[in-house]
Motif scaffolding. Structure first.
Motif, PDB file in Angstrom:
ATOM      1  N   GLY A   9       0.807  -0.874  -0.342  1.00  0.00           N
ATOM      2  CA  GLY A   9       0.042   0.034  -0.074  1.00  0.00           C
ATOM      3  C   GLY A   9       0.659   1.648   0.054  1.00  0.00           C
ATOM      4  O   GLY A   9       0.246   2.238  -0.456  1.00  0.00           O
ATOM      5  N   THR A  10       2.117   1.572   0.174  1.00  0.00           N
ATOM      6  CA  THR A  10       2.775   2.036   0.237  1.00  0.00           C
ATOM      7  C   THR A  10       2.714   2.943  -1.104  1.00  0.00           C
ATOM      8  O   THR A  10       3.417   4.126  -1.310  1.00  0.00           O
ATOM      9  CB  THR A  10       4.338   2.307   0.859  1.00  0.00           C
ATOM     10  N   SER A  11       3.056   2.319  -2.291  1.00  0.00           N
ATOM     11  CA  SER A  11       3.045   3.206  -3.297  1.00  0.00           C
ATOM     12  C   SER A  11       1.271   2.173  -4.508  1.00  0.00           C
ATOM     13  O   SER A  11       1.744   1.735  -4.574  1.00  0.00           O
ATOM     14  CB  SER A  11       3.998   2.398  -4.412  1.00  0.00           C
ATOM     15  N   VAL A  12       0.636   3.439  -5.019  1.00  0.00           N
ATOM     16  CA  VAL A  12      -0.482   2.652  -5.608  1.00  0.00           C
ATOM     17  C   VAL A  12      -0.343   2.410  -6.862  1.00  0.00           C
ATOM     18  O   VAL A  12      -1.163   1.341  -7.455  1.00  0.00           O
ATOM     19  CB  VAL A  12      -1.884   4.098  -5.634  1.00  0.00           C
ATOM     20  N   SER A  13       1.202   2.538  -7.162  1.00  0.00           N
ATOM     21  CA  SER A  13       1.441   1.757  -8.893  1.00  0.00           C
ATOM     22  C   SER A  13       1.971   0.611  -8.953  1.00  0.00           C
ATOM     23  O   SER A  13       1.722  -0.103 -10.179  1.00  0.00           O
ATOM     24  CB  SER A  13       2.917   2.572  -9.456  1.00  0.00           C
ATOM     25  N   SER A  14       2.453  -0.488  -7.228  1.00  0.00           N
ATOM     26  CA  SER A  14       2.074  -1.501  -7.763  1.00  0.00           C
ATOM     27  C   SER A  14       0.821  -2.446  -7.252  1.00  0.00           C
ATOM     28  O   SER A  14       0.139  -3.409  -7.237  1.00  0.00           O
ATOM     29  CB  SER A  14       3.371  -1.797  -6.996  1.00  0.00           C
ATOM     30  N   ARG A  15      -0.615  -1.610  -7.557  1.00  0.00           N
ATOM     31  CA  ARG A  15      -1.903  -1.714  -6.856  1.00  0.00           C
ATOM     32  C   ARG A  15      -2.796  -2.283  -7.722  1.00  0.00           C
ATOM     33  O   ARG A  15      -2.778  -1.063  -8.478  1.00  0.00           O
ATOM     34  CB  ARG A  15      -1.896  -1.051  -5.617  1.00  0.00           C
ATOM     35  N   LYS A  16      -2.312  -3.164  -8.479  1.00  0.00           N
ATOM     36  CA  LYS A  16      -3.405  -3.109  -9.664  1.00  0.00           C
ATOM     37  C   LYS A  16      -4.645  -3.356  -9.650  1.00  0.00           C
ATOM     38  O   LYS A  16      -5.834  -2.377 -10.366  1.00  0.00           O
ATOM     39  CB  LYS A  16      -2.872  -5.231 -10.308  1.00  0.00           C
ATOM     40  N   ASP A  17      -5.760  -3.311  -8.252  1.00  0.00           N
ATOM     41  CA  ASP A  17      -7.006  -3.190  -8.054  1.00  0.00           C
ATOM     42  C   ASP A  17      -6.741  -1.912  -7.985  1.00  0.00           C
ATOM     43  O   ASP A  17      -8.146  -1.337  -8.063  1.00  0.00           O
ATOM     44  CB  ASP A  17      -7.407  -4.089  -7.047  1.00  0.00           C
ATOM     45  N   PHE A  18      -5.841  -1.210  -6.673  1.00  0.00           N
ATOM     46  CA  PHE A  18      -6.408   0.670  -7.544  1.00  0.00           C
ATOM     47  C   PHE A  18      -6.352   0.864  -8.174  1.00  0.00           C
ATOM     48  O   PHE A  18      -7.147   2.022  -8.554  1.00  0.00           O
ATOM     49  CB  PHE A  18      -5.718   0.963  -6.385  1.00  0.00           C
ATOM     50  N   ASN A  44       0.915   6.214   1.820  1.00  0.00           N
ATOM     51  CA  ASN A  44       1.347   7.270   1.184  1.00  0.00           C
ATOM     52  C   ASN A  44       1.111   8.928   0.750  1.00  0.00           C
ATOM     53  O   ASN A  44      -0.006   8.994   0.331  1.00  0.00           O
ATOM     54  CB  ASN A  44       1.960   6.741  -0.575  1.00  0.00           C
ATOM     55  N   THR A  45       1.526   9.877   1.196  1.00  0.00           N
ATOM     56  CA  THR A  45       0.788  10.676   0.951  1.00  0.00           C
ATOM     57  C   THR A  45       0.599  11.875  -0.052  1.00  0.00           C
ATOM     58  O   THR A  45      -0.347  12.276  -0.205  1.00  0.00           O
ATOM     59  CB  THR A  45       1.253  12.446   2.329  1.00  0.00           C
ATOM     60  N   LEU A  46       1.438  11.870  -0.805  1.00  0.00           N
ATOM     61  CA  LEU A  46       1.336  12.398  -2.109  1.00  0.00           C
ATOM     62  C   LEU A  46       0.600  11.530  -3.118  1.00  0.00           C
ATOM     63  O   LEU A  46      -0.618  12.160  -3.625  1.00  0.00           O
ATOM     64  CB  LEU A  46       2.783  12.079  -2.907  1.00  0.00           C
ATOM     65  N   ASP A  47       0.382  10.157  -2.576  1.00  0.00           N
ATOM     66  CA  ASP A  47      -0.951  10.333  -3.863  1.00  0.00           C
ATOM     67  C   ASP A  47      -2.439  10.008  -2.917  1.00  0.00           C
ATOM     68  O   ASP A  47      -2.855   9.909  -3.537  1.00  0.00           O
ATOM     69  CB  ASP A  47      -0.408   7.994  -3.424  1.00  0.00           C
ATOM     70  N   THR A  48      -2.264   9.784  -1.681  1.00  0.00           N
ATOM     71  CA  THR A  48      -3.561  10.632  -0.813  1.00  0.00           C
ATOM     72  C   THR A  48      -3.907  11.489  -1.674  1.00  0.00           C
ATOM     73  O   THR A  48      -5.046  12.178  -1.894  1.00  0.00           O
ATOM     74  CB  THR A  48      -3.779  10.594   0.688  1.00  0.00           C
ATOM     75  N   VAL A  49      -3.219  12.713  -1.708  1.00  0.00           N
ATOM     76  CA  VAL A  49      -3.677  13.959  -2.175  1.00  0.00           C
ATOM     77  C   VAL A  49      -3.614  14.097  -3.842  1.00  0.00           C
ATOM     78  O   VAL A  49      -4.647  14.600  -4.435  1.00  0.00           O
ATOM     79  CB  VAL A  49      -2.661  14.666  -2.062  1.00  0.00           C
ATOM     80  N   LYS A  50      -2.426  13.494  -4.396  1.00  0.00           N
ATOM     81  CA  LYS A  50      -3.295  13.109  -5.649  1.00  0.00           C
ATOM     82  C   LYS A  50      -4.467  13.057  -5.459  1.00  0.00           C
ATOM     83  O   LYS A  50      -4.742  13.392  -7.048  1.00  0.00           O
ATOM     84  CB  LYS A  50      -2.281  12.569  -6.185  1.00  0.00           C
ATOM     85  N   TYR A  51      -4.736  11.236  -5.793  1.00  0.00           N
ATOM     86  CA  TYR A  51      -6.046  10.730  -6.764  1.00  0.00           C
ATOM     87  C   TYR A  51      -7.089  11.624  -5.754  1.00  0.00           C
ATOM     88  O   TYR A  51      -8.416  11.271  -6.554  1.00  0.00           O
ATOM     89  CB  TYR A  51      -5.624   8.925  -5.909  1.00  0.00           C
TER      90      TYR A  51
END
Length: 124
Positions: A9-18, A44-51
């Motif tokens: 969960g630390t990076s959404v790039s590796s989370r296929k279902d996300f 990850n704060t950056l991913d949280t804000v970005k998405y």
């Protein structure tokens, strides 16, 4: 339902279902995301804000049950950032603790194999 089993969960790039969920949102197939907690959405704060910003622009709220937050309001962004930083810090701490535990196990002659099947533990 979108589930990324066994992912950090630390990076959404590796989370296929996300990523599949985000694609469905972009295609207009989803109009609301309900998640147990912010740490289940992204650690990850950056991913949280970005998405959450992207989804807000698409008119798609993300409801975080534990934190009682709705990302559709701009006022929630400060709290999302704050909670996102907490979730990221917690994830990093857990990762360090797991690594430390593995090192200690190896020092004691009980190494854990990393490529075992899920739910099994292999000893060296």
């Amino acid at each position: 339902m979108y589930i990324d089993e066994g992912k950090t969960g630390t990076s959404v790039s590796s989370r296929k279902d996300f990523q599949r969920m985000i694609r469905q949102c972009r295609r207009g197939k989803i109009d609301l995301i309900l998640t147990k907690s912010l740490s289940r959405f992204a650690r990850n704060t950056l991913d949280t804000v970005k998405y959450t910003r992207e989804l807000r622009q698409l008119g798609i709220p993300v409801i975080f049950e534990k934190e009682n937050l709705n990302s559709i309001s701009w006022e929630s962004e400060f709290l999302l950032t704050l909670y996102g930083a907490f979730a990221q810090s917690e994830s990093e701490s857990i990762s360090k603790n797991v690594s430390w535990g593995k090192r200690q196990a190896m020092k004691g002659g009980n190494g854990i194999l990393s490529n075992t099947r899920p739910g099994t533990i292999g000893h060296i």
